[in-house]
Design an enzyme around this catalytic site. Structure first.
Site, mmCIF file in Angstrom:
data_model
loop_
_atom_site.group_PDB
_atom_site.id
_atom_site.type_symbol
_atom_site.label_atom_id
_atom_site.label_comp_id
_atom_site.label_asym_id
_atom_site.label_seq_id
_atom_site.Cartn_x
_atom_site.Cartn_y
_atom_site.Cartn_z
ATOM 1 N N ASP A 15 0.832 -1.208 0.000
ATOM 2 C CA ASP A 15 0.000 0.000 0.000
ATOM 3 C C ASP A 15 0.864 1.254 0.000
ATOM 4 O OD1 ASP A 15 -1.933 -1.897 0.236
ATOM 5 O OD2 ASP A 15 -2.828 -1.117 2.079
ATOM 6 N N GLN A 85 3.378 -5.385 11.252
ATOM 7 C CA GLN A 85 3.669 -6.792 10.984
ATOM 8 C C GLN A 85 2.332 -7.276 10.455
ATOM 9 O OE1 GLN A 85 3.699 -10.001 10.188
ATOM 10 N NE2 GLN A 85 2.834 -10.493 12.181
ATOM 11 N N THR A 127 -8.325 -3.103 9.838
ATOM 12 C CA THR A 127 -8.495 -4.303 9.026
ATOM 13 C C THR A 127 -9.763 -5.083 9.349
ATOM 14 O OG1 THR A 127 -7.614 -6.543 8.779
ATOM 15 C CG2 THR A 127 -6.876 -5.351 10.706
ATOM 16 N N GLU A 129 -9.780 -8.095 9.726
ATOM 17 C CA GLU A 129 -9.396 -9.121 10.704
ATOM 18 C C GLU A 129 -9.894 -8.759 12.103
ATOM 19 O OE1 GLU A 129 -7.563 -12.198 10.984
ATOM 20 O OE2 GLU A 129 -8.197 -12.289 8.914
ATOM 21 N N TYR A 151 -2.498 -10.552 15.638
ATOM 22 C CA TYR A 151 -2.568 -9.454 14.661
ATOM 23 C C TYR A 151 -3.884 -8.685 14.822
ATOM 24 C CZ TYR A 151 -3.286 -7.138 10.140
ATOM 25 O OH TYR A 151 -3.557 -6.220 9.156
ATOM 26 N N LYS A 155 -4.608 -4.853 16.271
ATOM 27 C CA LYS A 155 -5.250 -3.846 15.405
ATOM 28 C C LYS A 155 -6.505 -3.262 16.069
ATOM 29 C CE LYS A 155 -2.874 -3.641 11.408
ATOM 30 N NZ LYS A 155 -2.476 -2.435 10.683
#
Ligand code: NAP
Ligand code: GDD
Length: 335
Positions: A15, A85, A127, A129, A151, A155
């Site tokens: 990105d 990460q 995200t 996620e 992760y 976030k």
């Protein structure tokens, strides 16, 4: 004319490339932050390195002093935090590093903004996620977060601390909640790039087999070039806010394999199930198999976004189809 200045953390990533290209086109002065790492990480952005409006600085989200110093020197108008990460599977092996970069690193940027110049606009790369295991068929800004990995959990912290600094200190701090987006610049160990590269090499006789994990999770895949336009628009609004960015289509990993095989004209046939599922070529040779090592301790089974808010307020929608995305990835594979 006064040019806007932007800092991009994560400039060397997928990105980072597309956002730098967009901001330079919009006449920004772009300050990209790169890490000192054992391999040179600037291959994606090599075409910008000689441009006078593009400057590079060393920095690391785990080194608070580097963040503070860069922001103090540049005093940008906008900061885009794309650094992370970013591999969900790897986050199970490096959970503390992942949390330090993806959660505490974001807080360090916000603290620097608060103490140096509160007028800096801040974008945080959130995200899908974060939704994790969800019962909602389409996930929107209102969907409850239930992350399933270090992760995703890190976030969620980043997302909420960004909202917190917005509310507490009136900082223009906005979150994108971006669903999966890909391109030929995608990292090699993400599933789309792995599938496209491996099937192309198999077709060209340069690789024997592709080994995958879970074939049945569903993802909502868009193109990174489309998604950075949304990121830019998020910081150009009158007020800070959070936006889901997605296509609204979903697709399993297996369907992605089938679409790619079709585009590169590689006939494949599936048989078996579970860990014994395989795909063979027209000669009956096994070219795809499954290995437990690519499964995650927890999986996010399906993600499909509702980007109606982005459509209404940002006037944004995804333009590039999944087929065209795969074609672009295939065309850029080495012959
Ligand atoms: P990417 O290609 O993996 O790029 C990640 C960037 O973060 C790289 O520039 C990397 O630098 C940098 N980075 C990693 N650790 C760092 C640290 N300690 N300090 C400073 N920089 C560090 O990821 P991407 O696909 O462009 O994604 C950009 C952002 O969006 C990430 O935050 C990701 O989590 C988020 N996101 C991505 C997607 C997606 O589908 N692509 C969807 C939703 C959200 P090196 O080059 O040195 O490794
Ligand atoms: N990486 C990988 N490698 N994934 C595999 C494999 C394999 O060999 N086989 C099956 N998968 C499955 C994973 O289990 C997951 O369900 C799906 O393919 C997608 O995996 P990734 O491509 O690694 O992406 P991701 O969805 O986990 O994460 C990406 O998208 C997030 C947004 O939803 C990353 O870009 C994250 O940074 C991003 O936040």
């Amino acid at each position: 004319m006064i040019r806007k200045k932007a800092i991009i953390f994560g400039v060397t990533g997928q990105d980072g490339y597309y956002l730098t290209k967009l901001l330079l086109k919009k006449n920004y002065i772009v300050h990209g932050i790169k890490r000192r790492s054992s391999s040179v990480p600037t291959n994606r952005i090599s075409s910008f390195l000689n441009q006078k409006n593009f400057k590079i600085h060393y920095g690391d989200l785990t080194d608070t002093s580097s963040i503070y110093n860069i922001i103090k020197i540049v005093k940008p108008d906008e900061i885009y935090n794309l650094a992370a990460q970013s591999h969900v599977g790897v986050s199970f092996y490096t959970p503390i590093f992942t949390a330090n970069v993806n959660a505490i690193g974001v807080l360090a940027i916000l603290e620097a903004i608060r103490t140096i110049k509160k007028e800096i606009k801040f974008y945080q790369a959130g995200t899908s996620e974060m939704f994790g295991k969800t019962k909602e068929k389409f996930q929107s800004e209102k969907t409850v977060f239930n992350p399933q990995s270090p992760y995703g959990a890190a976030k969620v912290f980043a997302h909420q601390i960004t909202q917190n600094y917005r509310d507490a200190y009136k900082i223009f701090a906005s979150n994108g909640i971006l669903f999966n987006h890909e391109s030929h610049l995608r990292g090699d160990n993400f599933v789309t790039k792995k599938i496209v590269s491996s099937l192309t090499r198999i077709k060209n006789g340069k690789q024997k087999k592709l080994v995958l994990g879970n074939l049945y999770s569903k993802r909502d895949w868009g193109h990174a070039a489309d998604y950075v336009e949304a990121i830019y628009k998020i910081l150009q609004q009158k007020k800070p806010d959070d936006f889901v960015i997605a296509t609204g289509r979903d697709c399993t990993i297996k369907e992605f394999v089938n679409k790619t095989a079709k585009i590169i004209n590689l006939g494949i046939k599936w048989r078996g199930n579970g860990l014994n599922e395989i795909a063979t070529d027209k000669n009956g040779k096994t070219i795809i198999s499954i290995d437990k090592k690519y499964f995650r301790p927890l999986e996010v089974d399906y993600l499909k976004g509702n980007a109606a808010k982005a459509k209404k307020i940002l006037k944004w929608k995804s333009k590039i189809s999944l087929e065209d995305l795969i074609k672009e990835m295939v065309q850029n594979e080495p012959k």
